[in-house]
Design a protein around this motif. Structure first.
Motif, mmCIF file in Angstrom:
data_model
loop_
_atom_site.group_PDB
_atom_site.id
_atom_site.type_symbol
_atom_site.label_atom_id
_atom_site.label_comp_id
_atom_site.label_asym_id
_atom_site.label_seq_id
_atom_site.Cartn_x
_atom_site.Cartn_y
_atom_site.Cartn_z
ATOM 1 N N UNK A 146 20.605 18.146 0.364
ATOM 2 C CA UNK A 146 20.252 16.802 -0.112
ATOM 3 C C UNK A 146 20.019 15.860 1.069
ATOM 4 N N UNK A 147 20.854 15.980 2.113
ATOM 5 C CA UNK A 147 20.716 15.102 3.291
ATOM 6 C C UNK A 147 19.407 15.384 4.019
ATOM 7 N N UNK A 148 19.001 16.646 4.086
ATOM 8 C CA UNK A 148 17.749 17.017 4.750
ATOM 9 C C UNK A 148 16.548 16.451 3.980
ATOM 10 N N UNK A 149 16.614 16.573 2.655
ATOM 11 C CA UNK A 149 15.483 16.172 1.833
ATOM 12 C C UNK A 149 15.377 14.661 1.632
ATOM 13 N N UNK A 150 16.527 13.976 1.608
ATOM 14 C CA UNK A 150 16.552 12.559 1.211
ATOM 15 C C UNK A 150 15.630 11.656 2.034
ATOM 16 N N UNK A 151 15.631 11.757 3.375
ATOM 17 C CA UNK A 151 14.733 10.856 4.129
ATOM 18 C C UNK A 151 13.254 11.108 3.821
ATOM 19 N N UNK A 152 12.903 12.355 3.504
ATOM 20 C CA UNK A 152 11.499 12.684 3.221
ATOM 21 C C UNK A 152 11.128 12.218 1.817
ATOM 22 N N UNK A 153 11.924 12.669 0.826
ATOM 23 C CA UNK A 153 11.636 12.265 -0.552
ATOM 24 C C UNK A 153 11.776 10.751 -0.705
ATOM 25 N N UNK A 154 12.787 10.185 -0.035
ATOM 26 C CA UNK A 154 13.007 8.743 -0.121
ATOM 27 C C UNK A 154 11.875 7.944 0.486
ATOM 28 N N UNK A 155 11.333 8.405 1.610
ATOM 29 C CA UNK A 155 10.200 7.710 2.227
ATOM 30 C C UNK A 155 8.982 7.776 1.314
ATOM 31 N N UNK A 156 8.739 8.939 0.702
ATOM 32 C CA UNK A 156 7.619 9.062 -0.249
ATOM 33 C C UNK A 156 7.825 8.117 -1.428
ATOM 34 N N UNK A 157 9.073 8.035 -1.915
ATOM 35 C CA UNK A 157 9.373 7.129 -3.033
ATOM 36 C C UNK A 157 9.157 5.674 -2.626
ATOM 37 N N UNK A 158 9.546 5.345 -1.405
ATOM 38 C CA UNK A 158 9.338 3.976 -0.912
ATOM 39 C C UNK A 158 7.850 3.638 -0.855
ATOM 40 N N UNK A 159 7.049 4.586 -0.409
ATOM 41 C CA UNK A 159 5.610 4.332 -0.263
ATOM 42 C C UNK A 159 4.970 4.047 -1.617
ATOM 43 N N UNK A 160 5.298 4.860 -2.630
ATOM 44 C CA UNK A 160 4.654 4.620 -3.932
ATOM 45 C C UNK A 160 5.214 3.353 -4.576
ATOM 46 N N UNK A 161 6.459 2.996 -4.288
ATOM 47 C CA UNK A 161 7.002 1.714 -4.782
ATOM 48 C C UNK A 161 6.201 0.554 -4.189
ATOM 49 N N UNK A 162 5.977 0.657 -2.885
ATOM 50 C CA UNK A 162 5.227 -0.414 -2.215
ATOM 51 C C UNK A 162 3.821 -0.520 -2.810
ATOM 52 N N UNK A 163 3.220 0.626 -3.143
ATOM 53 C CA UNK A 163 1.888 0.614 -3.750
ATOM 54 C C UNK A 163 1.932 -0.025 -5.137
ATOM 55 N N UNK A 164 2.935 0.327 -5.929
ATOM 56 C CA UNK A 164 3.034 -0.218 -7.292
ATOM 57 C C UNK A 164 3.227 -1.727 -7.276
ATOM 58 N N UNK A 165 4.023 -2.210 -6.327
ATOM 59 C CA UNK A 165 4.300 -3.648 -6.253
ATOM 60 C C UNK A 165 3.035 -4.424 -5.882
ATOM 61 N N UNK A 166 2.168 -3.831 -5.037
ATOM 62 C CA UNK A 166 0.928 -4.506 -4.629
ATOM 63 C C UNK A 166 -0.188 -4.350 -5.672
ATOM 64 N N UNK A 167 -0.032 -3.372 -6.568
ATOM 65 C CA UNK A 167 -1.135 -3.012 -7.464
ATOM 66 C C UNK A 167 -1.562 -4.137 -8.424
ATOM 67 N N UNK A 168 -0.616 -4.854 -9.081
ATOM 68 C CA UNK A 168 -1.075 -5.884 -10.037
ATOM 69 C C UNK A 168 -2.040 -6.890 -9.425
ATOM 70 N N UNK A 169 -1.787 -7.331 -8.200
ATOM 71 C CA UNK A 169 -2.706 -8.278 -7.541
ATOM 72 C C UNK A 169 -4.046 -7.622 -7.228
ATOM 73 N N UNK A 170 -3.989 -6.331 -6.841
ATOM 74 C CA UNK A 170 -5.216 -5.634 -6.432
ATOM 75 C C UNK A 170 -6.155 -5.397 -7.604
ATOM 76 N N UNK A 171 -5.601 -5.205 -8.811
ATOM 77 C CA UNK A 171 -6.484 -4.878 -9.953
ATOM 78 C C UNK A 171 -6.598 -6.054 -10.933
ATOM 79 N N UNK A 172 -6.047 -7.213 -10.550
ATOM 80 C CA UNK A 172 -6.130 -8.381 -11.429
ATOM 81 C C UNK A 172 -7.601 -8.732 -11.699
#
Length: 938
Positions: free
Chosen positions: A850-876
């Motif tokens: 879990x410790x090995x995977x967490x920084x990788x999976x967590x970074x991927x999760x962070x990236x798509x979160x950041x995309x989702x948060x910016x998306x409403x303005x981008x497609x308004x």
């Protein structure tokens, strides 16, 4: 007074108070000199709460008992006793003597004894008090003290406010207190390093002791034990087990240098107590205790160095939680007064009470508000007169009439709307997404918000849950009123609108009060935990985005699901016929017991292990191992997958179609996974298999409305790209930059096969290894995935690490960091705690992966979160809505003529989502597809 009949002795486990105080609060330092005081502050608060809670009670004698040192007579008996205990944290060490001084400042007896543990002192005092005819309450939840319970001695778990008597001990150990040491001697204790009998746990130990009556009788008659391994253990390890009993048996004759009479309760001396608190620079606690004692508080000079953080002990000092004090707001004048109070304060904790847990169908019943700790109100809106439930079958016709003393719903919402939408007033909630959707359905767009659940998640992911009950118990030492007490359970369970208003006021007011207290505690901790950016840029802004997606929902075609259910049933029948032919007889494929008998008795396959019920284990791990070499378990795995798809999706999804919208509205859990990945519930749309043909077909039932299409945008191999970046693998980075087929490239590197000669099978093996390595896969796991022998799978992994040594270095470095700091971090600063990383046994392997995977999976999760948060303005302004997130994929519904513009805008946001915080060495690539249904778009 001399101790005797009618006296009541309270014994506080000092170490438990200290460690609870230390772990529950953030690191605090004295402003004048930087001395750590967090544990001392928490300890003093706990003592004060204890004193306040027992004022006027029947306690006549009281002491706080401490451990004097680490070496006791048990270490002389067994040199490995407590040998695996971790070193005391450096910042806690100087606070230990201060907690003794704090106890004495409160004028409470403070006792410890060289060579003995606090538990021995507690045991001796308990026996003495019992023999003198008095009562004893031990304030601790330590299982080692449970052997003392009974005949006037009880325990109190202060954390849960739960009393532990003889029956409570039986519930914990399966035996009564007089046999607890026998069970502990057999089961051992990994925390104290008591060896016990290998392979025997608490449940088995209790069964044996109940059967034979005592440990001595059991050991004398060990030859009678039927199970060979257990019998051998008891015979061969007899000396070790008898030693273990001596280690866990408390010494009830500890040579004390004081008597029970010395422990008589005394009032504190104000000058002494306030002098100590002033020395510690506890401003808020000093004020609170001064008020309680009716004296003037001493002035504590502000010694904060210029430019320093003025936080510290002055996290708000709060009054006791008292649900009796909450106000019922039953008219507009009272509501307007609360609204004005919130405007003046600039913040308000808000909670909604509803008729159910589904935000899309639940009705609003009432709203609670809190602006100061201890001051909360409840605004009942739609409570009914009848009880509801089965008990109301023959109630009068007016049972659905509104109860008296409520403001009309529309009037209350009209008055609250300006406050709840006011940008200058912070609205504080616990799991605010739920309340935001309830308000949205009632025409209110609540903003701005703070969420205590998400604050806890940002700081404590991986350490504990983030529900309100957990947080209240852990951080406020308070157990909230259980909802079950109000609603009941089973057939007689009622909805909240049937709860009497007087009871609802206490429950709902408490929710808002607790939420505000948690917010006041957590808000200043965010920057100390260095997660302010994570919370403010990736957690809180996601709430309105998800709420909008969930309310939009996605159309699901019921007829398609029905047809699939029938097709799956037919295919399952065909597989059953094949399985019966392979088995040579018919049996119930869905019965683990019958399957085990076929595999291990009739077919004599290796690896059969029976559980406590006598049936063979036939879980997925067992079948996957067998499937590497045998056809029948392969067919059973295929049958089980179809069975799960049918029950979980093609059948159950039909029940989730909202009758008003005709769409399915999943609910996303932001704080579900420690890594930052979202979880999806009611229904779970993130576990639909994409690699099987049947799983892909289920997505055909998710369709676009007429005139629209579904558009899927999916990150291509995002976790492998992140791995290439964090591990610095040049070969992988070059391949990604050049747009190569990464799996073919890996296969070529590993197996020395030219790219042009690559076969699909070799590429498939490389793909399984590529993805498996991210999850710390073992030879066992890869063998199951590829259904190949373990030795061959392990050879693949060994070759992979030889070819890409940077990956092994990354893994080793990550595990070493986790072991040293008990956490790992993503590239964006998300903290993922790893409390099990230094555990022993099977848990250690899981924690390491879990410790090995967490920084990788967590970074991927962070990236798509950041995309989702910016998306409403981008497609308004576009004719499009974002509907679903499934790990690395976003799904949109868009009018046919807006597809190209949507794809261009969404792809731009997703591919640039890491910027400007993280500059990746490899490009993020997003694949896009479109179609009338989800399968066609993917």
């Amino acid at each position: 007074m001399a101790f005797g009949k009618g006296c009541h002795l309270h014994l506080i486990d000092g170490s438990a108070f200290i460690f609870r105080a230390y772990h529950a609060l953030p690191p605090l330092t004295r402003k004048s000199d930087g001395l750590p005081i967090g544990a001392v502050s928490g300890f003093c608060n706990m003592l004060q709460r204890y004193v306040e809670g027992n004022a006027g009670g029947d306690v006549t004698h009281l002491a706080v008992i401490f451990d004097k040192g680490s070496h006791t007579f048990r270490n002389d008996m067994y040199d490995l006793y407590k040998a695996n205990r971790e070193e005391m944290p450096e910042d806690l060490r100087p606070q230990i003597p201060l907690t003794r001084r704090a106890t004495e400042a409160f004028n409470i007896a403070c006792k410890e004894l060289e060579g003995y543990e606090a538990d021995d002192i507690i045991a001796t005092l308990s026996v003495q008090a019992r023999e003198a005819g008095g009562q004893v309450t031990i304030i601790s939840s330590d299982k080692d003290l449970m052997q003392l319970v009974g005949d006037g001695v009880e325990m109190l778990d202060a954390m849960k406010n739960k009393r532990i008597d003889r029956e409570g001990v039986f519930e914990k150990f399966g035996v009564y207190p007089d046999r607890v040491v026998d069970v502990q001697a057999l089961a051992g204790d990994s925390v104290d390093n008591v060896p016990g009998a290998p392979g025997i746990g608490i449940k088995t130990a209790a069964l044996l002791i109940n059967e034979f009556g005592s440990l001595e009788e059991l050991l004398d008659r060990a030859e009678e034990i039927k199970q060979p391994k257990r019998r051998e253990t008891l015979i061969e390890k007899r000396d070790q087990i008898e030693l273990s009993k001596k280690l866990v048996q408390l010494d009830c004759e500890t040579p004390l240098d004081f008597t029970l009479d010395d422990l008589e309760v005394k009032d504190p001396d104000p000058d002494t107590l306030l002098g100590f608190l002033k020395e510690m620079e506890f401003r808020t606690l000093t004020k609170r205790i001064s008020d309680a004692l009716g004296v003037e508080a001493p002035v504590i000079p502000d010694t904060t160095p210029e430019g320093a953080d003025p936080g510290g002990e002055d996290a708000p000092e709060m009054p006791a939680i008292d649900p009796e004090k909450y106000e019922c707001v039953s008219d507009m004048a009272a509501l307007e007064r609360w609204i004005a109070k919130a405007h003046d304060r600039g913040w308000v904790a808000v909670d909604t009470e509803t008729t159910g847990l589904n935000e899309m169908t639940a009705d609003l019943v009432g709203i609670s508000l809190c602006v100061e700790a201890g001051e909360a109100c409840y605004v009942p809106l739609t409570h009914k007169t009848g009880k509801g439930g089965d008990d109301d079958l023959f109630a009068d016709k007016d049972q659905d009439a509104l109860a008296e003393g409520q403001i009309p719903l529309d009037d209350a919402l009209a008055a609250l709307k300006p406050l709840l939408e006011d940008p200058s007033v912070m609205k504080i909630g616990q799991n605010m997404k739920y309340d935001a959707k309830i308000f949205a359905r009632n025409g209110i767009a609540i903003a701005p918000i703070d969420d205590t659940m998400l604050m806890s998640y940002a700081m404590n992911a991986g350490q504990h849950g983030h529900g309100m009950d957990t947080l209240a118990e852990r951080y406020l030492s308070h157990t909230p009123i259980p909802i079950k007490d109000l609603l009941g359970s089973g057939k007689s369970m009622i909805t909240f609108d049937r709860v009497p208003i007087a009871d609802a006021v206490k429950y709902a007011g408490e929710d808002a009060d607790i939420t505000l207290r948690l917010w006041q505690l957590f808000k200043p901790q965010l920057h100390r935990a260095r997660v302010t950016r994570v919370y403010e840029s990736m957690e809180r802004p996601l709430v309105p985005v998800l709420a909008e997606m969930e309310m939009a929902g996605i159309k699901v075609d019921r007829n398609t699901l029905s047809r699939m259910s029938s097709a799956f049933a037919q295919k399952m029948a065909g597989l059953e016929a094949e399985i019966h032919e392979l088995a040579g007889e018919t049996f119930n494929v869905g019965s683990p017991k019958q399957l085990g008998e076929i595999l291990f008795d009739k077919m004599s396959l290796e690896g059969g292990k029976k559980g406590k019920t006598g049936a063979y284990a036939t879980g997925a791990d067992v079948l996957e191992d067998l499937a590497t070499e045998h056809e029948l378990p392969r067919r059973v795995l295929d049958w089980r997958q179809l069975s799960k798809l049918k029950s979980t999706y093609t059948d159950a999804l039909q029940e989730h179609i909202n009758k008003d919208t005709g769409r399915v509205h999943t609910s996303y859990v932001i704080s579900g996974a420690a890594t930052g990945r979202l979880a999806s519930t009611d229904p779970n749309l993130q576990n639909i298999p994409v690699r099987s043909e049947e799983g892909r077909r289920i997505r055909e039932a998710f369709v676009a409305e007429t005139g629209k299409v579904l558009v899927s945008l999916d990150y291509s191999q995002i976790e492998l790209r992140i791995l290439a970046h964090v591990a610095g693998i040049d070969a992988l980075k070059s391949a990604f930059r050049d747009g190569q087929d990464i799996h073919a490239m890996t296969a070529s590197e590993m197996f020395n096969v030219p790219m042009e000669d690559m076969t699909p099978d070799v590429r498939r093996q490389a793909k399984a290894i590529n993805f498996g390595v991210i999850y710390g896969i073992s030879g066992f796991g890869l063998a199951r995935n590829l259904r190949i022998p373990r030795s061959e799978a392990q050879g693949f992994i060994d070759r992979y690490f030889e070819r890409f040594p940077g990956i092994k270095d990354y893994m080793d470095d990550t595990v070493e960091f986790a072991r040293k700091h008990n956490r790992v971090e993503t590239l964006f600063g998300r903290v993922i705690h790893t409390p099990e990383i230094n555990a022993k046994g099977p848990r250690a392997g899981f924690a390491k992966r879990a410790a090995i995977n967490a920084p990788i999976q967590g970074t991927a999760a962070d990236i798509i979160r950041r995309a989702m948060i910016r998306m409403p303005d981008a497609i308004r302004g576009m004719p499009a809505k974002m509907l679903l997130q499934v790990h690395d994929e976003l799904l949109f519904e868009v009018e046919e003529d807006g597809v190209d513009a949507l794809i261009a805008a969404a792809r731009d946001v997703m591919e640039g989502a890491a910027d400007p915080v993280v500059k990746l060495d490899v490009p993020l690539v997003v694949d896009a597809g479109q179609g009338a249904n989800w399968a066609a778009a993917h």
